[in-house]
Design an enzyme around this catalytic site. Structure first.
Site, short mmCIF file in Angstrom:
data_model
loop_
_atom_site.label_atom_id
_atom_site.label_comp_id
_atom_site.label_asym_id
_atom_site.label_seq_id
_atom_site.Cartn_x
_atom_site.Cartn_y
_atom_site.Cartn_z
N THR A 27 0.87 -1.18 0.00
CA THR A 27 0.00 0.00 0.00
C THR A 27 0.91 1.23 0.00
O THR A 27 2.13 1.12 0.18
CB THR A 27 -0.90 0.05 1.25
OG1 THR A 27 -0.08 0.25 2.41
CG2 THR A 27 -1.70 -1.22 1.42
N ALA A 58 3.12 -1.11 4.81
CA ALA A 58 2.38 0.05 5.31
C ALA A 58 3.39 1.20 5.45
O ALA A 58 4.42 1.03 6.09
CB ALA A 58 1.74 -0.28 6.66
N VAL A 84 7.35 -2.26 7.20
CA VAL A 84 7.31 -0.79 7.25
C VAL A 84 7.94 -0.22 5.99
O VAL A 84 9.10 -0.52 5.66
CB VAL A 84 8.03 -0.27 8.51
CG1 VAL A 84 8.07 1.25 8.49
CG2 VAL A 84 7.34 -0.78 9.77
N LYS A 85 7.15 0.59 5.30
CA LYS A 85 7.60 1.17 4.03
C LYS A 85 8.17 2.56 4.30
O LYS A 85 7.50 3.41 4.93
CB LYS A 85 6.41 1.26 3.09
CG LYS A 85 6.74 1.17 1.62
CD LYS A 85 5.44 1.04 0.84
CE LYS A 85 5.70 0.95 -0.64
NZ LYS A 85 4.46 1.09 -1.41
N LEU A 86 9.38 2.78 3.82
CA LEU A 86 10.10 4.03 4.08
C LEU A 86 10.60 4.62 2.77
O LEU A 86 11.07 3.88 1.90
CB LEU A 86 11.33 3.73 4.96
CG LEU A 86 11.06 3.07 6.31
CD1 LEU A 86 12.28 2.28 6.76
CD2 LEU A 86 10.70 4.14 7.33
#
Ligand code: E4P
Length: 218
Positions: A27, A58, A84-86
């Protein structure tokens, strides 16, 4: 190759999960804004994780390291499947290093060059997301980036997974497979396009017409 669905739409995720076609979901804030209005985003992420039973990216919305780390911890606490998307910025790389050190999986996103992908691997990212379609959009060769990253990661034995992203049509998916991307994330429309072939439709119609001549059912 792993197939990820690039959407936050639960109906689409359920539809693809029914035949076990997807290994995970990605996402981003834009995709969330399309479906999460009036909903607690944490609840939506949790529900997506339950349906998929695999990694769900996310994305943080902070831009400085401390905020990204704090948001990353909160996101990771929602469900064991959260990745965790960074963003691939200096602070994003630092946040990646900190979160990875805490055993949190990361997806370093908005990657547009092989040098950026090298730094994502150095920071210990679980996944790096080269955005193929957005490079094509500005008359570049998006798939060339996937090829280069594969070569660099193989040359030096980095185990960061290449998650080909911003894929817009089936040929993008096929080329990602041929180039050895570990995973490809695609919108639901592209997933279903992968299943279609006119010879399948024509062949099926002919078989059913012939069966009708028997005048009986199974
Ligand atoms: C991937 O992680 C991104 O969410 C996505 O693939 C971006 O795709 P777009 O360039 O079509 O918005």
């Amino acid at each position: 190759m792993k197939i990820f669905l690039d959407t936050a739409d639960l109906a689409e995720i359920r539809r693809a999960a029914e035949a076990n076609l997807i290994d995970g979901v990605t996402t981003n804030p834009s995709l969330m804004s399309q479906v999460a209005k009036g909903r607690d985003p944490k609840e939506l992420y949790r529900e997506i994780c339950e349906v998929v039973g695999g990694p769900v990216s996310a994305e943080v919305i902070g831009t400085d390291k401390e905020t990204m780390v704090a948001e990353g911890r909160k996101l990771a606490a929602i469900h064991e499947h959260i990745v965790v998307k960074l963003p691939l910025t200096e602070d994003g790389l630092k946040a990646c290093r900190t979160l990875v050190g805490e055993g949190i999986r990361t997806n370093v996103t908005l990657c547009f060059s092989v040098s950026q992908a090298l730094l994502a691997a150095k920071a210990g990212a679980t996944y790096v997301s080269p955005f193929v379609g957005r490079i094509d959009d500005i008359s570049g060769e998006g798939m060339q980036l996937v090829h280069q990253i594969r070569q660099v990661y193989d040359n030096y034995g980095y185990d960061t997974e290449i998650l080909a992203a911003s894929l817009r049509h089936p040929t993008h998916v096929v080329e990602s497979m041929m180039l050895g991307a570990d995973a490809a994330t695609m919108p639901p429309k592209v997933l279903w396009q992968l299943s279609r072939h006119p010879l399948t439709d024509n062949g099926l119609a002919a078989f059913l017409k012939d069966w009708e001549k028997l005048g009986t059912t199974l």
